[in-house]
Design an enzyme around this catalytic site. Structure first.
Site, PDB file in Angstrom:
ATOM      1  N   HIS A 132     -57.697 -31.118  -2.259  1.00  0.00           N
ATOM      2  CA  HIS A 132     -59.026 -30.570  -1.844  1.00  0.00           C
ATOM      3  C   HIS A 132     -59.073 -30.695  -0.298  1.00  0.00           C
ATOM      4  O   HIS A 132     -58.238 -31.568   0.399  1.00  0.00           O
ATOM      5  CB  HIS A 132     -60.148 -31.152  -2.522  1.00  0.00           C
ATOM      6  CG  HIS A 132     -60.071 -32.695  -2.394  1.00  0.00           C
ATOM      7  ND1 HIS A 132     -60.326 -33.413  -1.321  1.00  0.00           N
ATOM      8  CD2 HIS A 132     -60.018 -33.606  -3.481  1.00  0.00           C
ATOM      9  CE1 HIS A 132     -60.397 -34.566  -1.618  1.00  0.00           C
ATOM     10  NE2 HIS A 132     -60.076 -35.023  -2.796  1.00  0.00           N
ATOM     11  N   CYS A 150     -56.640 -38.178  -5.346  1.00  0.00           N
ATOM     12  CA  CYS A 150     -56.291 -36.679  -5.230  1.00  0.00           C
ATOM     13  C   CYS A 150     -55.560 -36.645  -3.827  1.00  0.00           C
ATOM     14  O   CYS A 150     -55.105 -37.559  -3.214  1.00  0.00           O
ATOM     15  CB  CYS A 150     -57.763 -36.109  -4.900  1.00  0.00           C
ATOM     16  SG  CYS A 150     -58.680 -36.034  -6.202  1.00  0.00           S
TER      17      CYS A 150
END
Length: 175
Positions: A132, A150
């Site tokens: 992301h 992440c």
């Protein structure tokens, strides 16, 4: 009576024509998402130690990006909340244009091996691992390796990655 209808009809036609002309002169709006027309991305490779991500076309590098990882970057993700980024072979299993962290692509963690390992340890393996962009608020991004497991890139880079990488693309995450 016929003359009145003719004049009224002509006036309506003139109004519609001018409205149509005004609409046509508007500047085109920027597309919501970028479009990519280059070689297909057939794989993504993450090198955690080097903090690099490569997008590949049948083994040939297309693009390379600097990345940030989870706040505890060393080692394979073992359980929910450990701040580690998983290691191993996964796939991109979803895209999210309305992500909390700009745009995002989901990683298929946990796989069956991850779930079995967590079950043996009596813990939850966690989930919701994504590639992301940055957060909506900048306080989190003031340090390296700020995510909760992440893989993060800049927002501008994420626009390109989101356009290039499709659901189903394999991703290999190396230590």
């Amino acid at each position: 009576m016929k003359r009145r209808r003719f004049i009224t009809g002509g006036a309506i036609a003139a109004i519609l024509a001018s409205a149509n002309t005004a609409w046509a002169k508007k500047k085109p709006q920027r597309a919501k998402f970028k479009v990519y027309n280059g070689p297909e991305v057939t794989g993504v490779i993450i090198y955690k130690k080097r903090r690099k991500m490569k997008l590949l076309h049948f083994g040939k590098p297309l693009r390379e990006y600097d990345i940030d990882l989870g706040f505890a970057p060393k080692g394979h993700k073992l359980r929910e909340g450990d701040g580690r980024t998983p290691e191993g072979l996964y796939t991109i299993n979803r895209d999210n244009p309305n992500s909390k962290y700009y745009l995002s692509l989901g990683v298929s963690y946990p796989n069956s091996r991850d779930r079995a390992r967590a079950a043996a340890a009596g813990v939850s393996p966690g989930g919701d691992i994504f590639i992301h962009g940055g957060p909506r608020y900048r306080g989190e991004r003031n340090k390296k390796d700020w995510t909760h497991g992440c893989i993060s890139v800049s927002d501008a880079e994420m626009e390109d990655i989101f356009a290039m990488v499709k659901v189903g693309t394999p991703i290999m995450i190396h230590p």
